[in-house]
Design an enzyme around this catalytic site. Structure first.
Site, PDB file in Angstrom:
ATOM      1  N   GLN A  11       0.832  -1.199   0.000  1.00  0.00           N
ATOM      2  CA  GLN A  11       0.000   0.000   0.000  1.00  0.00           C
ATOM      3  C   GLN A  11       0.870   1.253   0.000  1.00  0.00           C
ATOM      4  O   GLN A  11       1.756   1.408   0.852  1.00  0.00           O
ATOM      5  CB  GLN A  11      -0.889   0.004   1.236  1.00  0.00           C
ATOM      6  CG  GLN A  11      -1.906  -1.134   1.213  1.00  0.00           C
ATOM      7  CD  GLN A  11      -3.120  -0.776   2.017  1.00  0.00           C
ATOM      8  OE1 GLN A  11      -2.992  -0.410   3.182  1.00  0.00           O
ATOM      9  NE2 GLN A  11      -4.277  -0.859   1.419  1.00  0.00           N
ATOM     10  N   ASP A  43       9.040  11.159  -2.370  1.00  0.00           N
ATOM     11  CA  ASP A  43       9.257  11.027  -3.814  1.00  0.00           C
ATOM     12  C   ASP A  43      10.590  11.682  -4.172  1.00  0.00           C
ATOM     13  O   ASP A  43      10.771  12.880  -3.976  1.00  0.00           O
ATOM     14  CB  ASP A  43       8.118  11.699  -4.588  1.00  0.00           C
ATOM     15  CG  ASP A  43       8.316  11.486  -6.080  1.00  0.00           C
ATOM     16  OD1 ASP A  43       7.922  10.408  -6.559  1.00  0.00           O
ATOM     17  OD2 ASP A  43       8.888  12.365  -6.750  1.00  0.00           O
ATOM     18  N   TYR A  48      17.362  15.161  -9.150  1.00  0.00           N
ATOM     19  CA  TYR A  48      17.112  16.285  -8.237  1.00  0.00           C
ATOM     20  C   TYR A  48      18.395  16.673  -7.473  1.00  0.00           C
ATOM     21  O   TYR A  48      18.451  17.737  -6.854  1.00  0.00           O
ATOM     22  CB  TYR A  48      15.987  15.969  -7.237  1.00  0.00           C
ATOM     23  CG  TYR A  48      14.655  15.612  -7.874  1.00  0.00           C
ATOM     24  CD1 TYR A  48      14.371  15.942  -9.198  1.00  0.00           C
ATOM     25  CD2 TYR A  48      13.674  14.927  -7.154  1.00  0.00           C
ATOM     26  CE1 TYR A  48      13.149  15.587  -9.785  1.00  0.00           C
ATOM     27  CE2 TYR A  48      12.457  14.584  -7.727  1.00  0.00           C
ATOM     28  CZ  TYR A  48      12.207  14.908  -9.042  1.00  0.00           C
ATOM     29  OH  TYR A  48      11.007  14.559  -9.603  1.00  0.00           O
ATOM     30  N   LYS A  77      13.747   7.640  -9.293  1.00  0.00           N
ATOM     31  CA  LYS A  77      13.552   7.595 -10.757  1.00  0.00           C
ATOM     32  C   LYS A  77      14.880   7.468 -11.497  1.00  0.00           C
ATOM     33  O   LYS A  77      15.872   8.098 -11.123  1.00  0.00           O
ATOM     34  CB  LYS A  77      12.825   8.867 -11.222  1.00  0.00           C
ATOM     35  CG  LYS A  77      11.591   9.175 -10.395  1.00  0.00           C
ATOM     36  CD  LYS A  77      10.794  10.350 -10.899  1.00  0.00           C
ATOM     37  CE  LYS A  77       9.788  10.775  -9.842  1.00  0.00           C
ATOM     38  NZ  LYS A  77      10.322  11.725  -8.841  1.00  0.00           N
ATOM     39  N   HIS A 110      12.099   7.987 -15.532  1.00  0.00           N
ATOM     40  CA  HIS A 110      11.713   9.385 -15.270  1.00  0.00           C
ATOM     41  C   HIS A 110      11.043  10.054 -16.475  1.00  0.00           C
ATOM     42  O   HIS A 110      10.079  10.806 -16.327  1.00  0.00           O
ATOM     43  CB  HIS A 110      12.955  10.175 -14.845  1.00  0.00           C
ATOM     44  CG  HIS A 110      12.654  11.385 -14.024  1.00  0.00           C
ATOM     45  ND1 HIS A 110      13.486  11.838 -13.032  1.00  0.00           N
ATOM     46  CD2 HIS A 110      11.619  12.250 -14.051  1.00  0.00           C
ATOM     47  CE1 HIS A 110      12.968  12.920 -12.485  1.00  0.00           C
ATOM     48  NE2 HIS A 110      11.833  13.200 -13.089  1.00  0.00           N
TER      49      HIS A 110
END
Ligand code: A2P
Length: 317
Positions: A11, A43, A48, A77, A110
């Protein structure tokens, strides 16, 4: 907290913390504060440039007994320059090392855009690898291997349009379980939402607040400001909440996961509290009328001269 369920029973908390644009120097504290006040879904992404520091935040929370690894949902990603099958496992291993984790809950391709190794942000046409030379399916097969090797529990994609999803669905042994795309009242993408629902693919909404902290070169002229939309602000006033909370709640009411970014403690709290906000059917109907098909992240940076991609081929529009 509401969750999105996966076929194996796992979940994913529907609400998570976005970390694009969270600066090193700020993101450690933001992650620590977020987990401390109850965030359980983070996330992340290699590109990044902050996974090392996010990892420090996660580790501090686990070491302090605030959370255990299995209570967290961590997504990352695969960047565009690691789409060659042999580059996929080293890429996730680097991310795992930075995040200081043994496994990810979710790993996404990504973008449906491949570039040559080391060409993180392509500047010339020759920096790309064309889809004819390297298909998403080849990269996907390497993603599937990561599941078998227990480096990640679930795999998916980001910024995929319907034909690109269909290609993977038709050819994949493990179907993509998540597609992360830009979604907010100005870009509702109802056709994609329906397609994903029909195929058991969860959607995660990025830039749910309109990403006003995007770099200037990703901004258009006279962009509409989602957080100042009069319909959104009037619904916010009615419930005595903030416009951001309405936007977050709207995403959750559509059964899409949502990952607003913040590095500010009071906004982190405010955003998490939006999980409890109930919008009426009428609110949802009024917001449905706001769609402008307006992308804040339009992918034009992949459509430079000589690129195999155009903005319309990216979005099939
Ligand atoms: P900050 O990090 O200073 O809180 P998106 O998630 O769409 O990319 O939007 C992120 C932007 O929205 C950031 O500039 C972030 O700033 C800001 N933001 C995050 N939460 C809120 C909020 N509750 N109200 C207003 N702005 C917010």
């Amino acid at each position: 907290m509401k969750y999105l369920s996966f076929k194996n029973g796992d979940q994913m908390p529907i609400f998570g913390l976005g970390t694009w644009k969270s600066e090193p120097g700020q993101v450690y504290a933001a992650v620590k504060e977020a987990i401390t006040i109850g965030y359980r879904h983070l996330d992340c992404a290699f590109i990044y440039g902050n996974e090392h520091e996010i990892g420090e935040g996660i580790k501090a929370c686990i070491d302090d007994g605030i959370v255990s690894r299995d209570e967290l949902w961590v997504t990352s990603k695969l960047w565009n320059d690691a789409h060659e099958p042999e580059d996929v496992a080293p890429a996730i291993k680097k991310t795992l090392e930075d995040l200081k984790l043994a496994y990810l809950d979710l790993y996404l391709i990504h973008w449906p855009v491949a570039t040559k190794k080391g060409k993180l942000l392509p500047e010339h046409g020759e920096d790309f690898i064309s889809p004819q030379d390297l298909s998403s399916v080849q990269t996907w097969e390497a993603m599937e291997k990561l599941v078998h090797d227990r480096l990640v529990k679930h795999i998916g994609v980001s910024n995929y349009n319907i034909p690109k999803l269909q290609e993977l669905i038709d050819r994949a042994a493990i179907k993509p379980e998540v597609n992360q795309v830009e979604l907010h009242p100005y870009l509702q993408q109802n056709e994609l939402v329906l397609f994903c629902k029909d195929h058991g693919i969860h959607l995660t909404a990025y830039s749910p607040l309109g990403s006003m902290d995007r770099p200037e070169n990703l901004k258009g002229e006279n962009e509409p400001i989602l957080l100042e939309d009069p319909t959104i602000t009037s619904i916010a006033d009615k419930y005595n909440v903030s416009p951001a909370q309405v936007l977050i709640s709207w995403a959750i009411h559509r059964d899409t996961s949502v990952i607003p970014k913040s590095v500010n403690l009071s906004r982190l709290k405010q955003n998490l509290a939006a999980v409890e906000l109930e919008l009426s059917t009428q609110d949802m109907e009024v917001i449905a009328g706001l769609d402008k098909k307006r992308r804040y992240v339009d992918g034009s940076f992949w459509a430079i001269e000589g690129s195999p991609h155009t903005v319309s081929s990216l979005w099939n529009e």
